[in-house]
Design a protein around this motif. Structure first.
Motif, PDB file in Angstrom:
ATOM      1  N   LYS A   1       0.766  -1.097  -0.005  1.00  0.00           N
ATOM      2  CA  LYS A   1       0.254  -0.107  -0.170  1.00  0.00           C
ATOM      3  C   LYS A   1       0.908   1.279  -0.166  1.00  0.00           C
ATOM      4  O   LYS A   1       0.700   2.360  -0.660  1.00  0.00           O
ATOM      5  CB  LYS A   1      -0.978  -0.009   1.261  1.00  0.00           C
ATOM      6  CG  LYS A   1      -2.000  -0.969   1.229  1.00  0.00           C
ATOM      7  CD  LYS A   1      -3.320  -0.602   2.199  1.00  0.00           C
ATOM      8  CE  LYS A   1      -4.337  -1.508   1.889  1.00  0.00           C
ATOM      9  NZ  LYS A   1      -4.884  -2.282   2.928  1.00  0.00           N
ATOM     10  N   LEU A   2       1.943   1.078   0.667  1.00  0.00           N
ATOM     11  CA  LEU A   2       2.870   2.256   1.132  1.00  0.00           C
ATOM     12  C   LEU A   2       3.273   2.704  -0.388  1.00  0.00           C
ATOM     13  O   LEU A   2       3.787   3.911  -0.772  1.00  0.00           O
ATOM     14  CB  LEU A   2       3.795   2.216   2.087  1.00  0.00           C
ATOM     15  CG  LEU A   2       3.370   2.016   3.372  1.00  0.00           C
ATOM     16  CD1 LEU A   2       4.340   1.478   4.460  1.00  0.00           C
ATOM     17  CD2 LEU A   2       2.999   3.367   4.123  1.00  0.00           C
ATOM     18  N   ILE A   3       3.703   1.974  -1.196  1.00  0.00           N
ATOM     19  CA  ILE A   3       4.255   2.106  -2.677  1.00  0.00           C
ATOM     20  C   ILE A   3       3.204   3.097  -3.179  1.00  0.00           C
ATOM     21  O   ILE A   3       3.908   3.908  -4.271  1.00  0.00           O
ATOM     22  CB  ILE A   3       4.450   0.828  -3.218  1.00  0.00           C
ATOM     23  CG1 ILE A   3       5.575   0.989  -4.364  1.00  0.00           C
ATOM     24  CG2 ILE A   3       3.197   0.123  -3.827  1.00  0.00           C
ATOM     25  CD1 ILE A   3       5.813  -0.483  -4.934  1.00  0.00           C
ATOM     26  N   HIS A   4       2.169   3.117  -3.157  1.00  0.00           N
ATOM     27  CA  HIS A   4       1.202   3.882  -3.976  1.00  0.00           C
ATOM     28  C   HIS A   4       1.327   5.411  -3.255  1.00  0.00           C
ATOM     29  O   HIS A   4       0.726   6.260  -4.049  1.00  0.00           O
ATOM     30  CB  HIS A   4      -0.342   3.314  -4.115  1.00  0.00           C
ATOM     31  CG  HIS A   4      -0.380   2.126  -4.623  1.00  0.00           C
ATOM     32  ND1 HIS A   4      -0.004   1.851  -5.939  1.00  0.00           N
ATOM     33  CD2 HIS A   4      -0.449   0.664  -4.121  1.00  0.00           C
ATOM     34  CE1 HIS A   4      -0.131   0.595  -6.220  1.00  0.00           C
ATOM     35  NE2 HIS A   4      -0.533  -0.257  -5.040  1.00  0.00           N
ATOM     36  N   PHE A   5       1.598   5.512  -2.083  1.00  0.00           N
ATOM     37  CA  PHE A   5       1.683   6.813  -1.390  1.00  0.00           C
ATOM     38  C   PHE A   5       3.041   7.643  -1.784  1.00  0.00           C
ATOM     39  O   PHE A   5       3.019   8.598  -1.405  1.00  0.00           O
ATOM     40  CB  PHE A   5       1.728   6.710   0.178  1.00  0.00           C
ATOM     41  CG  PHE A   5       0.537   5.875   0.552  1.00  0.00           C
ATOM     42  CD1 PHE A   5      -0.788   5.665  -0.118  1.00  0.00           C
ATOM     43  CD2 PHE A   5       0.339   5.520   1.895  1.00  0.00           C
ATOM     44  CE1 PHE A   5      -1.773   5.049   0.262  1.00  0.00           C
ATOM     45  CE2 PHE A   5      -0.796   4.756   2.384  1.00  0.00           C
ATOM     46  CZ  PHE A   5      -1.802   4.322   1.469  1.00  0.00           C
ATOM     47  N   TRP A   6       4.012   6.731  -2.112  1.00  0.00           N
ATOM     48  CA  TRP A   6       5.344   7.253  -2.020  1.00  0.00           C
ATOM     49  C   TRP A   6       5.724   7.826  -3.477  1.00  0.00           C
ATOM     50  O   TRP A   6       5.652   6.772  -4.390  1.00  0.00           O
ATOM     51  CB  TRP A   6       6.473   6.387  -1.515  1.00  0.00           C
ATOM     52  CG  TRP A   6       7.641   6.884  -1.431  1.00  0.00           C
ATOM     53  CD1 TRP A   6       8.952   6.694  -2.129  1.00  0.00           C
ATOM     54  CD2 TRP A   6       8.127   7.969  -0.341  1.00  0.00           C
ATOM     55  NE1 TRP A   6      10.074   7.312  -1.734  1.00  0.00           N
ATOM     56  CE2 TRP A   6       9.489   7.990  -0.712  1.00  0.00           C
ATOM     57  CE3 TRP A   6       7.577   9.107   0.460  1.00  0.00           C
ATOM     58  CZ2 TRP A   6      10.349   9.162   0.060  1.00  0.00           C
ATOM     59  CZ3 TRP A   6       8.367   9.779   1.072  1.00  0.00           C
ATOM     60  CH2 TRP A   6       9.640   9.940   0.810  1.00  0.00           C
TER      61      TRP A   6
ATOM     62  N   SER B   1       5.249  16.250   0.680  1.00  0.00           N
ATOM     63  CA  SER B   1       5.420  16.440  -0.527  1.00  0.00           C
ATOM     64  C   SER B   1       4.987  17.945  -1.168  1.00  0.00           C
ATOM     65  O   SER B   1       5.862  18.506  -1.982  1.00  0.00           O
ATOM     66  CB  SER B   1       5.133  15.445  -1.640  1.00  0.00           C
ATOM     67  OG  SER B   1       3.554  15.944  -1.563  1.00  0.00           O
ATOM     68  N   LYS B   2       4.076  18.419  -0.526  1.00  0.00           N
ATOM     69  CA  LYS B   2       3.839  20.137  -0.866  1.00  0.00           C
ATOM     70  C   LYS B   2       4.690  20.937  -0.285  1.00  0.00           C
ATOM     71  O   LYS B   2       5.005  21.796  -0.712  1.00  0.00           O
ATOM     72  CB  LYS B   2       2.448  20.352  -0.220  1.00  0.00           C
ATOM     73  CG  LYS B   2       1.460  19.738  -1.169  1.00  0.00           C
ATOM     74  CD  LYS B   2      -0.185  20.114  -0.527  1.00  0.00           C
ATOM     75  CE  LYS B   2      -0.960  19.334  -1.079  1.00  0.00           C
ATOM     76  NZ  LYS B   2      -2.391  18.881   0.054  1.00  0.00           N
TER      77      LYS B   2
ATOM     78  N   ASN C   1      -0.306   8.148   4.734  1.00  0.00           N
ATOM     79  CA  ASN C   1      -0.554   8.846   3.309  1.00  0.00           C
ATOM     80  C   ASN C   1      -0.626  10.383   3.430  1.00  0.00           C
ATOM     81  O   ASN C   1      -0.229  11.100   2.618  1.00  0.00           O
ATOM     82  CB  ASN C   1      -1.831   8.385   2.767  1.00  0.00           C
ATOM     83  CG  ASN C   1      -1.943   8.468   1.415  1.00  0.00           C
ATOM     84  OD1 ASN C   1      -1.022   9.016   0.701  1.00  0.00           O
ATOM     85  ND2 ASN C   1      -3.190   8.538   0.680  1.00  0.00           N
ATOM     86  N   SER C   2      -1.600  11.000   4.552  1.00  0.00           N
ATOM     87  CA  SER C   2      -1.817  12.401   4.539  1.00  0.00           C
ATOM     88  C   SER C   2      -0.182  13.027   4.994  1.00  0.00           C
ATOM     89  O   SER C   2      -0.219  14.000   4.385  1.00  0.00           O
ATOM     90  CB  SER C   2      -2.870  12.786   5.393  1.00  0.00           C
ATOM     91  OG  SER C   2      -2.651  12.502   6.757  1.00  0.00           O
TER      92      SER C   2
END
Ligand code: SF4
Length: 396
Positions: free
Chosen positions: A325-330, A393-394, A386-387
């Motif tokens: 799952k984490l792979i989709h967040f990073w 990233s912002k 994720n948040s």
């Protein structure tokens, strides 16, 4: 810092019990496996263990899920296949990390393997080696396409500014070391360790003391640790492939042995970055490499993880499950995410831009630190992670 035991390193003769059985460590001589050795390891991993094989940061292979009886059964066969030293002492001390392209890349210094052989000879012959820690290690860096500048061992032999130098730990003062003088210098250093009862040599003070006592003059060393390393993919002397999260199974290893026989020179070089080089492997192999990382832009290259729970006793969360799952967040291809099953941080003991450290209540997120550093971001579930990733990233 948490009170975590870091001083012990398993070897084939001193295996470690983990959550999924005993871990059986293979240290390929000079990072090289023949396709025959690779098939032997693959067969042993599935017949005697649970079939999983981790690549370590020291370019070793860790076969998982063995029983102590299976390891005893395995050792003589591993010896026959030239995959381990003759005895436990030598195997424990044989911690040599060598440039993975030594003898393949023309820009890696031609004497690199000779320096590694010189170190290996000293490990076998020098009796004072027994007084050193089993974590005492050597780096042999011949520079070229795959420099090891960011790797530091107790003794580092590096080709630097057109000469070979010897560096103790992270010292900024180094000693010129041509091949003829290397054995004598190694002997002097090991005698120094023995005399002072130093099990390791990582502190700056050790270098200053050694130079003073031997009246050897040092010279300054200032090597950039950000040297570019060989990209993933095809290069003139072969194919460099990434292993997703450093975890192989026996089928994967058999596939690589077959590819190396069909398209390469029947050898595999193991790197300290959880990747494998297939020397002289032609581009025709590309279609057969689908299970591996063949593109430098693959996000998995920027995520490091240890096996976590249930594979490791200390694992607090199922990192290998959560990583899917984490792979989709990073999304950062500029920074590394380290996911650690506990505060020990085995997969990446150094600082990383972002570390998720598993705890009984979730994950702690650490910015620019190590797995055992403190952080205000604690007890995070995957949604909160994720948040926080999005906020981070912002901000960057
Ligand atoms: S960091 Fe990972 S592999 Fe190391 S002890 Fe913790 S859970 Fe186990």
């Amino acid at each position: 810092m948490n009170n975590i035991r870091r001083g012990w390193c398993p070897s084939l003769f001193h295996p470690m019990k983990t959550g999924d059985g005993w871990l059986c460590r293979i240290k390929p001589f000079f990072a090289k496996l023949t396709s025959r050795q690779a098939r032997f390891i693959a067969r042993s991993a599935s017949d005697l263990g649970n079939g999983f094989i981790n690549l370590s940061q020291k370019a070793n292979l860790q076969l998982r899920g063995f029983t102590p009886e299976h390891i005893q059964q395995f050792i003589p066969f591993a010896n026959q296949e030239n995959l381990c030293s003759l005895n436990a002492l030598e195997e424990g001390k044989r911690n040599i990390l060598i440039s993975p392209l030594a003898g393949i890349d023309p820009s890696c210094h031609q004497d690199t393997i000779l320096y590694a052989q010189c170190v290996h000879h000293e490990i076998i012959e020098n009796e004072t080696i027994q007084f050193l820690s089993d974590k005492f290690s050597f780096v042999i860096d011949g520079d070229g396409l795959y420099p090891l500048t960011q790797h530091h061992a107790d003794i580092n032999l590096r080709f630097y500014h057109n000469q070979w130098i010897l560096q103790l730990g992270y010292a900024q003062q180094v000693i010129p070391c041509d091949l003829n003088h290397c054995p004598k210098l190694l002997k002097q250093i090991l005698e120094f360790c023995h005399h002072h009862n130093y099990p390791r040599l990582l502190h700056q003070d050790h270098t200053e003391q050694f130079l003073k006592e031997t009246s050897i003059s040092g010279q300054s060393y200032n090597h950039s640790t950000s040297s570019e390393r060989l990209s993933i993919g095809q290069f003139p002397q072969g194919y460099h492939i990434g292993i997703p999260f450093g975890l192989l199974n026996s089928h994967d290893l058999n596939v690589l042995a077959d590819i190396s026989d069909q398209y390469g020179n029947s050898t595999l070089q193991i790197t300290p970055d959880r990747s494998i080089i297939l020397p002289y492997c032609s581009a025709k192999a590309h279609g057969d490499l689908k299970s591996f990382i063949t593109d430098q832009n693959d996000i998995r290259l920027h995520i490091i993880s240890c096996p976590g729970k249930p594979y490791c006793f200390q694992g607090q969360q199922p990192t290998m499950h959560d990583i899917q799952k984490l792979i989709h967040f990073w999304h950062s291809k500029l920074q590394t995410l380290h996911i650690s099953g506990c505060a020990k941080g085995c997969a990446s003991p150094q600082k990383n831009p972002m570390t998720l450290c598993a705890t009984p209540k979730g994950y702690t997120l650490i910015l620019n630190g190590r797995a055992d550093d403190k952080s205000i971001y604690q007890d995070l579930d995957l949604t909160k992670i994720n948040s926080l990733f999005l906020t981070h990233s912002k901000m960057n």
